[in-house]
Write a protein that holds these residues in place. Structure first.
Motif, PDB file in Angstrom:
ATOM      1  N   VAL A   1       6.907   9.448   8.306  1.00  0.00           N
ATOM      2  CA  VAL A   1       8.251   9.075   8.138  1.00  0.00           C
ATOM      3  C   VAL A   1       8.796   7.870   8.778  1.00  0.00           C
ATOM      4  O   VAL A   1       8.227   7.493   9.963  1.00  0.00           O
ATOM      5  CB  VAL A   1       9.028  10.354   8.526  1.00  0.00           C
ATOM      6  N   VAL A   2       9.788   7.133   8.083  1.00  0.00           N
ATOM      7  CA  VAL A   2      10.492   6.059   8.796  1.00  0.00           C
ATOM      8  C   VAL A   2      11.889   5.998   8.343  1.00  0.00           C
ATOM      9  O   VAL A   2      12.356   6.508   7.263  1.00  0.00           O
ATOM     10  CB  VAL A   2       9.653   4.555   8.185  1.00  0.00           C
ATOM     11  N   GLY A   3      12.557   5.436   9.183  1.00  0.00           N
ATOM     12  CA  GLY A   3      14.124   5.463   8.798  1.00  0.00           C
ATOM     13  C   GLY A   3      14.948   4.858   9.847  1.00  0.00           C
ATOM     14  O   GLY A   3      14.453   4.147  10.972  1.00  0.00           O
ATOM     15  N   LEU A   4      16.522   4.699   9.704  1.00  0.00           N
ATOM     16  CA  LEU A   4      17.299   4.208  10.403  1.00  0.00           C
ATOM     17  C   LEU A   4      18.057   5.699  10.994  1.00  0.00           C
ATOM     18  O   LEU A   4      18.382   6.230  10.042  1.00  0.00           O
ATOM     19  CB  LEU A   4      18.157   3.394   9.891  1.00  0.00           C
TER      20      LEU A   4
ATOM     21  N   ALA B   1       2.116   1.885   9.856  1.00  0.00           N
ATOM     22  CA  ALA B   1       3.323   1.900  10.657  1.00  0.00           C
ATOM     23  C   ALA B   1       4.114   0.526  10.581  1.00  0.00           C
ATOM     24  O   ALA B   1       5.046   0.522  10.318  1.00  0.00           O
ATOM     25  CB  ALA B   1       3.326   2.223  12.225  1.00  0.00           C
ATOM     26  N   SER B   2       3.136  -0.637  10.819  1.00  0.00           N
ATOM     27  CA  SER B   2       3.726  -1.797  10.769  1.00  0.00           C
ATOM     28  C   SER B   2       4.216  -2.246   9.334  1.00  0.00           C
ATOM     29  O   SER B   2       5.232  -2.762   9.100  1.00  0.00           O
ATOM     30  CB  SER B   2       2.822  -2.870  11.129  1.00  0.00           C
ATOM     31  N   GLU B   3       3.404  -1.951   8.235  1.00  0.00           N
ATOM     32  CA  GLU B   3       3.990  -2.204   6.949  1.00  0.00           C
ATOM     33  C   GLU B   3       5.201  -1.202   6.557  1.00  0.00           C
ATOM     34  O   GLU B   3       6.058  -1.977   5.956  1.00  0.00           O
ATOM     35  CB  GLU B   3       2.671  -1.810   5.941  1.00  0.00           C
ATOM     36  N   ALA B   4       5.401  -0.217   6.795  1.00  0.00           N
ATOM     37  CA  ALA B   4       6.531   0.762   6.512  1.00  0.00           C
ATOM     38  C   ALA B   4       7.660   0.310   7.262  1.00  0.00           C
ATOM     39  O   ALA B   4       8.661  -0.139   6.763  1.00  0.00           O
ATOM     40  CB  ALA B   4       6.158   2.245   6.891  1.00  0.00           C
ATOM     41  N   ALA B   5       7.365  -0.170   8.504  1.00  0.00           N
ATOM     42  CA  ALA B   5       8.713  -0.279   9.484  1.00  0.00           C
ATOM     43  C   ALA B   5       9.163  -1.873   8.950  1.00  0.00           C
ATOM     44  O   ALA B   5      10.349  -1.758   8.952  1.00  0.00           O
ATOM     45  CB  ALA B   5       8.285  -0.428  11.070  1.00  0.00           C
TER      46      ALA B   5
ATOM     47  N   ALA C   1      10.261   9.192   3.374  1.00  0.00           N
ATOM     48  CA  ALA C   1       8.802   9.567   3.562  1.00  0.00           C
ATOM     49  C   ALA C   1       7.957   8.411   3.164  1.00  0.00           C
ATOM     50  O   ALA C   1       8.041   7.750   2.239  1.00  0.00           O
ATOM     51  CB  ALA C   1       8.339  10.748   2.594  1.00  0.00           C
ATOM     52  N   ILE C   2       6.959   8.459   4.120  1.00  0.00           N
ATOM     53  CA  ILE C   2       5.960   7.268   3.936  1.00  0.00           C
ATOM     54  C   ILE C   2       4.766   7.638   3.177  1.00  0.00           C
ATOM     55  O   ILE C   2       3.944   8.516   3.523  1.00  0.00           O
ATOM     56  CB  ILE C   2       5.256   6.760   5.152  1.00  0.00           C
ATOM     57  N   VAL C   3       4.691   7.289   1.859  1.00  0.00           N
ATOM     58  CA  VAL C   3       3.679   7.930   0.865  1.00  0.00           C
ATOM     59  C   VAL C   3       2.553   6.784   0.465  1.00  0.00           C
ATOM     60  O   VAL C   3       3.122   5.650   0.183  1.00  0.00           O
ATOM     61  CB  VAL C   3       4.263   8.476  -0.498  1.00  0.00           C
ATOM     62  N   ARG C   4       1.289   6.980   0.741  1.00  0.00           N
ATOM     63  CA  ARG C   4       0.276   5.959   0.209  1.00  0.00           C
ATOM     64  C   ARG C   4       0.453   5.802  -1.404  1.00  0.00           C
ATOM     65  O   ARG C   4       0.513   6.936  -1.950  1.00  0.00           O
ATOM     66  CB  ARG C   4      -1.184   6.298   0.781  1.00  0.00           C
ATOM     67  N   ARG C   5      -0.190   5.218  -1.828  1.00  0.00           N
ATOM     68  CA  ARG C   5      -0.374   4.776  -3.245  1.00  0.00           C
ATOM     69  C   ARG C   5      -0.979   5.946  -4.223  1.00  0.00           C
ATOM     70  O   ARG C   5      -0.871   6.289  -5.066  1.00  0.00           O
ATOM     71  CB  ARG C   5      -0.830   3.367  -3.555  1.00  0.00           C
TER      72      ARG C   5
ATOM     73  N   ARG D   1       0.842  -1.233   0.061  1.00  0.00           N
ATOM     74  CA  ARG D   1      -0.059  -0.060   0.102  1.00  0.00           C
ATOM     75  C   ARG D   1       0.849   1.138  -0.049  1.00  0.00           C
ATOM     76  O   ARG D   1       0.255   2.408  -0.074  1.00  0.00           O
ATOM     77  CB  ARG D   1      -0.835  -0.100   1.198  1.00  0.00           C
ATOM     78  N   LEU D   2       2.195   1.054   0.158  1.00  0.00           N
ATOM     79  CA  LEU D   2       3.064   2.220   0.400  1.00  0.00           C
ATOM     80  C   LEU D   2       4.145   2.422  -0.609  1.00  0.00           C
ATOM     81  O   LEU D   2       4.662   1.434  -1.012  1.00  0.00           O
ATOM     82  CB  LEU D   2       3.497   2.335   1.919  1.00  0.00           C
TER      83      LEU D   2
END
Length: 180
Positions: free
Chosen positions: A83-86, A110-114, A72-76, A16-17
């Protein structure tokens, strides 16, 4: 010889992302979503209030820095939702961090992106990731446990806006080549 960090992808696609490098066009959405007390209360590293200038600084200075690998977390549909990252610190395993705008909580984003970032770190060859959440942030701790992180200790949050607040420290062993 390439380090695992050099093998992290620039972008990642999920069901989805799209996880993409933050760009100036994302600044208004990031600023709008991050300028929310309910988001800010869980985050050690975001100022509050959070302005468009803060978002621009994040995109232009922080995200491309040596200590970060951010998406950046972007929906379709093209909508930036977080935002997610290391985060990289000398002598420590990379730290997974993420946040979502409040309208997107409770939908599994959050679960999907992480999970996508964890998978990329595993493929890149990292041995371990770390993360932390405030002890009172049960939602974030559930996301991390779902990804396989184990709680390894608790104590005061070491830095930022949450310095001194009770935090839970977590670790995920990935079995890669990069120690720590």
């Amino acid at each position: 010889m390439h380090q695992p960090r050099d093998r992290l992808p620039a972008s990642i696609e999920t069901a989805r992302l799209a996880l993409v490098p933050p760009v100036p066009a994302h600044a208004p959405a990031i600023a709008r979503l991050a300028n929310n007390r309910n988001v800010h209360r869980w985050l050690a590293r975001l100022p509050f209030p959070y302005s468009l200038e803060d978002a621009r600084r994040f995109i232009e200075e922080i995200a491309p820095g040596e200590s970060e690998h951010c998406f950046a977390i972007v929906r379709r549909e093209g909508e930036v939702i977080g935002v997610v990252g290391l985060h990289f610190a000398a002598g420590l395993a990379p730290e997974l961090g993420y946040w979502l705008g409040e309208p997107y909580w409770g939908r599994g984003y959050a679960s999907e992106a992480a999970a996508a970032v964890v998978a990329a770190a595993r493929i890149a060859g990292f041995a371990t990731l770390r993360s932390r959440a405030l002890a009172s942030n049960g939602r974030s701790r559930r996301v991390l446990r779902k990804l396989g992180f184990a709680e390894i200790g608790e104590g005061p949050d070491p830095a930022g806006a949450n310095k001194g607040l009770p935090a839970i420290f977590m670790r995920l062993d990935l079995g890669g080549e990069a120690a720590r």
